[in-house]
Design an enzyme around this catalytic site. Structure first.
Site, mmCIF file in Angstrom:
data_model
loop_
_atom_site.group_PDB
_atom_site.id
_atom_site.type_symbol
_atom_site.label_atom_id
_atom_site.label_comp_id
_atom_site.label_asym_id
_atom_site.label_seq_id
_atom_site.Cartn_x
_atom_site.Cartn_y
_atom_site.Cartn_z
ATOM 1 N N CYS A 1 -8.277 -10.551 0.199
ATOM 2 C CA CYS A 1 -8.390 -10.240 1.622
ATOM 3 C C CYS A 1 -8.572 -11.506 2.455
ATOM 4 C CB CYS A 1 -9.560 -9.295 1.866
ATOM 5 S SG CYS A 1 -9.726 -8.935 3.614
ATOM 6 N N CYS B 1 -15.509 -2.693 -0.718
ATOM 7 C CA CYS B 1 -14.131 -2.985 -0.301
ATOM 8 C C CYS B 1 -13.564 -4.080 -1.217
ATOM 9 C CB CYS B 1 -14.121 -3.460 1.142
ATOM 10 S SG CYS B 1 -14.769 -5.129 1.315
ATOM 11 N N ARG C 1 -2.066 6.278 9.934
ATOM 12 C CA ARG C 1 -2.167 5.854 8.528
ATOM 13 C C ARG C 1 -2.205 7.063 7.594
ATOM 14 N NH1 ARG C 1 -4.379 0.717 8.124
ATOM 15 N NH2 ARG C 1 -3.747 -0.571 9.879
ATOM 16 N N CYS D 1 -14.428 -1.854 5.946
ATOM 17 C CA CYS D 1 -13.508 -1.086 5.103
ATOM 18 C C CYS D 1 -14.238 -0.218 4.088
ATOM 19 C CB CYS D 1 -12.553 -2.022 4.366
ATOM 20 S SG CYS D 1 -11.518 -2.973 5.477
ATOM 21 N N LYS E 1 -6.448 6.791 12.332
ATOM 22 C CA LYS E 1 -6.794 7.405 11.043
ATOM 23 C C LYS E 1 -7.272 8.849 11.194
ATOM 24 C CE LYS E 1 -8.051 2.958 9.122
ATOM 25 N NZ LYS E 1 -9.084 2.151 8.465
ATOM 26 N N ARG F 1 0.842 -1.204 0.000
ATOM 27 C CA ARG F 1 0.000 0.000 0.000
ATOM 28 C C ARG F 1 0.875 1.251 0.000
ATOM 29 N NH1 ARG F 1 -4.114 -0.078 4.839
ATOM 30 N NH2 ARG F 1 -5.250 -1.649 3.643
ATOM 31 N N LYS G 1 -4.458 0.706 14.812
ATOM 32 C CA LYS G 1 -4.381 1.667 13.709
ATOM 33 C C LYS G 1 -4.986 3.005 14.115
ATOM 34 C CE LYS G 1 -6.824 -1.105 11.014
ATOM 35 N NZ LYS G 1 -7.753 -1.701 10.024
ATOM 36 N N CYS H 1 -16.954 -8.214 4.976
ATOM 37 C CA CYS H 1 -16.985 -8.689 6.371
ATOM 38 C C CYS H 1 -17.291 -7.482 7.241
ATOM 39 C CB CYS H 1 -15.656 -9.354 6.754
ATOM 40 S SG CYS H 1 -14.372 -8.205 7.266
HETATM 41 FE FE1 SRM Z 1 -9.543 -1.933 5.895
HETATM 42 C C1 SRM Z 1 -8.273 -4.646 7.415
HETATM 43 C C2 SRM Z 1 -8.594 -3.110 2.922
HETATM 44 C C3 SRM Z 1 -10.119 1.100 4.577
HETATM 45 C C4 SRM Z 1 -11.399 -1.103 8.679
HETATM 46 N N1 SRM Z 1 -8.528 -3.570 5.296
HETATM 47 C C5 SRM Z 1 -8.056 -4.575 6.096
HETATM 48 C C6 SRM Z 1 -7.195 -5.564 5.291
HETATM 49 C C7 SRM Z 1 -5.772 -5.104 5.382
HETATM 50 C C8 SRM Z 1 -7.372 -7.066 5.659
HETATM 51 C C9 SRM Z 1 -6.463 -7.664 6.714
HETATM 52 O O1 SRM Z 1 -6.278 -7.097 7.791
HETATM 53 O O2 SRM Z 1 -5.974 -8.769 6.430
HETATM 54 C C10 SRM Z 1 -7.807 -5.331 3.901
HETATM 55 C C11 SRM Z 1 -6.883 -5.657 2.707
HETATM 56 C C12 SRM Z 1 -7.699 -6.263 1.597
HETATM 57 C C13 SRM Z 1 -6.967 -6.382 0.329
HETATM 58 O O3 SRM Z 1 -6.809 -7.530 -0.150
HETATM 59 O O4 SRM Z 1 -6.577 -5.370 -0.249
HETATM 60 C C14 SRM Z 1 -8.314 -3.915 4.027
HETATM 61 N N2 SRM Z 1 -9.274 -1.137 4.114
HETATM 62 C C15 SRM Z 1 -8.975 -1.802 2.977
HETATM 63 C C16 SRM Z 1 -9.121 -0.910 1.760
HETATM 64 C C17 SRM Z 1 -8.158 -1.223 0.623
HETATM 65 C C18 SRM Z 1 -10.591 -1.015 1.279
HETATM 66 C C19 SRM Z 1 -10.973 -0.198 0.078
HETATM 67 O O5 SRM Z 1 -11.993 -0.552 -0.479
HETATM 68 O O6 SRM Z 1 -10.326 0.776 -0.311
HETATM 69 C C20 SRM Z 1 -8.921 0.457 2.426
HETATM 70 C C21 SRM Z 1 -7.469 0.848 2.526
HETATM 71 C C22 SRM Z 1 -7.313 2.258 3.001
HETATM 72 C C23 SRM Z 1 -5.906 2.769 3.031
HETATM 73 O O7 SRM Z 1 -5.392 3.201 1.992
HETATM 74 O O8 SRM Z 1 -5.315 2.797 4.113
HETATM 75 C C24 SRM Z 1 -9.460 0.154 3.821
HETATM 76 N N3 SRM Z 1 -10.512 -0.291 6.544
HETATM 77 C C25 SRM Z 1 -10.735 0.832 5.795
HETATM 78 C C26 SRM Z 1 -11.720 1.656 6.412
HETATM 79 C C27 SRM Z 1 -12.241 2.958 5.857
HETATM 80 C C28 SRM Z 1 -11.331 4.104 6.208
HETATM 81 O O9 SRM Z 1 -10.234 3.925 6.729
HETATM 82 O O10 SRM Z 1 -11.710 5.245 5.944
HETATM 83 C C29 SRM Z 1 -12.104 1.016 7.587
HETATM 84 C C30 SRM Z 1 -13.224 1.474 8.563
HETATM 85 C C31 SRM Z 1 -12.839 2.646 9.354
HETATM 86 C C32 SRM Z 1 -12.086 2.245 10.588
HETATM 87 O O11 SRM Z 1 -10.905 1.959 10.494
HETATM 88 O O12 SRM Z 1 -12.701 2.200 11.654
HETATM 89 C C33 SRM Z 1 -11.320 -0.200 7.666
HETATM 90 N N4 SRM Z 1 -9.731 -2.727 7.794
HETATM 91 C C34 SRM Z 1 -10.594 -2.274 8.750
HETATM 92 C C35 SRM Z 1 -10.563 -3.180 9.864
HETATM 93 C C36 SRM Z 1 -11.383 -3.041 11.179
HETATM 94 C C37 SRM Z 1 -10.688 -2.153 12.140
HETATM 95 C C38 SRM Z 1 -11.368 -2.101 13.470
HETATM 96 O O13 SRM Z 1 -11.345 -1.051 14.112
HETATM 97 O O14 SRM Z 1 -11.905 -3.107 13.925
HETATM 98 C C39 SRM Z 1 -9.662 -4.223 9.503
HETATM 99 C C40 SRM Z 1 -9.279 -5.452 10.359
HETATM 100 C C41 SRM Z 1 -8.341 -5.125 11.457
HETATM 101 O O15 SRM Z 1 -7.757 -4.050 11.543
HETATM 102 O O16 SRM Z 1 -8.193 -6.015 12.295
HETATM 103 C C42 SRM Z 1 -9.172 -3.910 8.196
HETATM 104 FE FE1 SF4 Z 2 -11.427 -7.446 3.817
HETATM 105 FE FE2 SF4 Z 2 -13.445 -7.162 5.473
HETATM 106 FE FE3 SF4 Z 2 -11.957 -5.074 4.839
HETATM 107 FE FE4 SF4 Z 2 -13.562 -6.067 3.038
HETATM 108 S S1 SF4 Z 2 -14.216 -5.175 5.000
HETATM 109 S S2 SF4 Z 2 -11.403 -5.539 2.713
HETATM 110 S S3 SF4 Z 2 -13.507 -8.219 3.507
HETATM 111 S S4 SF4 Z 2 -11.276 -6.816 5.983
#
Ligand code: SRM
Ligand code: SF4
Length: 596
Positions: A449, A443, A139, A492, A222, A71, A220, A488
């Site tokens: 993922c 997402c 981030r 995201c 943000k 990333r 994390k 899930c």
């Molecule tokens: Fe996310 C984890 C993709 C924005 C909440 N996110 C992941 C992972 C890295 C899966 C993993 O941990 O194994 C995903 C990678 C999938 C892949 O194959 O690419 C992933 N997240 C993404 C992206 C690419 C989705 C998208 O459609 O663009 C976004 C990358 C942003 C970036 O450039 O940094 C992305 N993730 C978000 C957002 C939205 C935001 O940040 O504005 C959220 C919700 C907001 C928040 O953080 O509260 C988000 N991602 C999560 C979570 C749940 C965090 C939590 O508080 O519980 C996880 C899982 C974790 O951290 O354990 C996660």
């Molecule tokens: Fe993966 Fe769940 Fe984030 Fe979608 S919402 S990218 S399935 S961790």
């Protein structure tokens, strides 16, 4: 032997170094141990496997098909044409596509272990970085995507860069592992002066990193900057939000919000999305120091025993906003804070199509379906299109928070050439699309993922085809209605504040949330626990028909919903606190038992 906790792994890593250099130099294996993957995240990469072939490989007794996601981080989504071309070329080391992220970054998937160092090396040499793109640190900092040339937009972009700079982790491990010791600073402006009194009050309890110490943050972190009334960065979903207050055309200060976040687990009321709340207003000169005080409050008060409750949203909820504010203020000696200003936002949408920038030049927002920049058969040839634009027009490019692209600083004389290149590759910037389609996002989910429970990016466009047809049939094609999907409950795709949010439960099954708002300032409620994929468009249709029949003059979907419906099942704050306490007691009990 019990598995080491993430906290133990970070502590023992000597500045996030671990054994990564040795493990990536070892060409005899396609993967790294899980403990090292935890450290690797802080370097901007995740170990993954191709889930499309996982089952058949397991059946054939083969190892998983391992690869790495990388990333790139760029404050406010800004990337030059040269940097774009470098990423485009790096696609050949990945699965042939780039994925724009909804935090304005870029992901490359499917990089093999032996190629990771070269990819990170090239990203850094382009002037960007992957450092801190993932992991328990700050981030990518988001900022308004529109490249308007005025003092306010200039200041918000500067702030995203100042924040990015201040919160980069400081160990030499990154340079040593990926750059053979060469120190390459990303192209962001230099850190504004650190106030010594604030640094003393926010100092890490131990360790080398001046802000993060030895164990970094509990989770994390943000942040995003928004200019009213545009909420493209979705400020209420962020740990910290910044909104400028303008006096006589100049930014006087920022209102700061805290405690937003969207991750949850299905059926666990002790985890839930929260919208951010106003914290205070500070003068411009003090904004980055105030941010440091918030980050270190979370560092010292966040939950380090239960990762599911370790985000700052839980710290704010557990301490209470007033106690949280007092603790932050205590870390800001000599700095005055004021009551937060009232905020007003009207939409999270991007401004697609052609617009004036305010300096005689133009910008063009281009819709990219689900942020996937590829040359897929029968689809718009996005990759070739933007390669040609970067080469011939050589303009600044901006990744938007809705995973679209903005081409900036276009000379009006080049408008026709840009349009011709878009048309040649079958790319439509926005004309003829429903308003809902322009902002709909899913997402990544399968096949990369590791946490996906269902499809998301690969199915939402098909669902939207059917929903689009309904919108057109009902005369709602120009209505602002927000559709978001995630594979899930981690959230995201930011589904929990959408008008319609679909959250994967298991293959082809989604929880359906309804009743958020396109303004981004209201949480949706759980309307249906489980909906089959093929039933999604019909379920949506019922709401759209009712909206059409019952709406008042000029009323948007979100306001109709608020006036006529109550949101479905959503845990009340009381339920959340009860379950949080029960969970903590259960965990404490388990630990005592294990010790006994
Ligand atoms: Fe996310 C984890 C993709 C924005 C909440 N996110 C992941 C992972 C890295 C899966 C993993 O941990 O194994 C995903 C990678 C999938 C892949 O194959 O690419 C992933 N997240 C993404 C992206 C690419 C989705 C998208 O459609 O663009 C976004 C990358 C942003 C970036 O450039 O940094 C992305 N993730 C978000 C957002 C939205 C935001 O940040 O504005 C959220 C919700 C907001 C928040 O953080 O509260 C988000 N991602 C999560 C979570 C749940 C965090 C939590 O508080 O519980 C996880 C899982 C974790 O951290 O354990 C996660
Ligand atoms: Fe993966 Fe769940 Fe984030 Fe979608 S919402 S990218 S399935 S961790």
């Amino acid at each position: 032997m019990s598995k080491a906790s993430v906290e133990d792994i970070k502590l023992a890593s000597a500045g996030l170094r671990g054994q990564l250099a040795e493990q990536f130099a070892d060409t005899s294996t396609p993967n790294i141990p899980e403990d090292s993957n935890i450290l690797l995240k802080h370097h901007g990469s995740y170990q993954q496997d191709d889930r499309d072939v996982r089952a058949e490989r397991t059946k054939a007794k083969l190892d998983k098909a391992w690869s790495f996601m990388i990333r790139s981080k760029m404050p406010g989504g800004r990337i030059s044409s040269v940097q774009w071309l470098i990423h485009d070329e790096l696609c050949s080391k990945a699965m042939g596509s780039m994925r724009l992220t909804n935090r304005q970054g870029i992901q490359l998937h499917g990089v093999l272990k032996g190629g990771l160092k070269e990819v990170i090396h090239n990203v850094c040499h382009s002037g960007l970085s992957t450092m801190g793109a993932c992991g328990d640190v700050v981030r990518n900092t988001m900022g308004p995507a529109a490249p308007l040339k005025d003092a306010i937009h200039a200041d918000t972009q500067k702030l995203t860069e100042e924040i990015s700079q201040r919160f980069l982790w400081r160990s030499q491990a990154y340079a040593d592992i990926w750059l053979d010791g060469e120190k390459i600073d990303p192209e962001w402006i230099k850190d504004p002066e650190v106030n010594p009194a604030v640094r003393a009050a926010t100092k890490a309890p131990e360790g080398d990193d001046p802000i993060y110490g030895k164990v970094y943050l509990p989770r994390k972190f943000k942040m995003a900057v928004a200019i009213q009334p545009c909420n493209d960065v979705d400020i209420y979903s962020q740990d910290v939000g910044f909104v400028p207050h303008v006096v006589n055309g100049v930014v006087e200060g920022y209102t700061m919000t805290v405690g937003g976040g969207f991750g949850m687990s299905h059926g666990q009321l002790s985890t839930r999305p929260f919208l951010a709340q106003p914290l205070f207003y500070v003068k411009r000169a003090n904004v980055v120091d105030a941010t440091e005080a918030i980050v270190t409050t979370q560092r010292d008060h966040g939950n380090r025993t239960e990762r599911k409750n370790a985000r700052m949203k839980y710290t704010v909820q557990t301490m209470g906003i007033d106690a949280f504010r007092s603790e932050v203020q205590r870390r800001l000696p000599g700095i005055e804070t004021f009551p937060a200003k009232e905020l007003h936002f009207d939409s999270v949408e991007d401004n697609l199509g052609w617009h004036e920038q305010g300096d005689g030049k133009l910008y063009c927002g281009v819709h990219i379906s689900m942020g996937r920049v590829a040359d897929a058969e029968g689809k718009p040839q996005y990759r070739s299109c933007f390669r040609e634009i970067a080469k011939t027009i050589n303009c600044p490019i901006i990744v938007t928070p809705n995973t679209n692209l903005i081409l900036a600083d276009i000379d009006p004389a080049d408008k026709a050439s840009v349009d011709a290149i878009l048309a040649k590759h079958g790319v439509v910037h926005s004309d003829g699309m429903t308003r809902a389609r322009k902002v709909a996002h899913a997402c990544v989910a399968l096949p990369t993922c590791g946490l996906a429970l269902s499809e998301s990016e690969r199915v939402l466009p098909g669902f939207m085809d059917k929903i689009d047809a309904t919108l057109r049939e009902l005369g709602l094609a120009d209505e602002p209605i927000l559709f978001r999907m995630t594979g899930c409950p981690n959230g995201c795709g930011r589904p929990y504040n959408a008008d319609f949010g679909f959250v994967g439960r298991s293959p082809n099954k989604y929880a359906m949330f309804v009743g958020g708002s396109i303004r981004g300032n209201r949480l949706a409620g759980l309307e249906f626990k489980t909906v089959l994929g093929e039933d999604v468009p019909a379920k949506v249709r019922t709401f759209l028909e009712a909206f059409k029949a019952e709406r008042q003059d000029g009323e948007i979907f979100a306001d109709w919903f608020a006036r006529t419906r109550t949101t479905g099942e959503a845990p009340t704050p009381e339920q959340f606190h009860i379950e949080l306490a029960e969970r903590a007691a259960k965990l404490a009990g388990q630990k005592t038992e294990a010790a006994g």
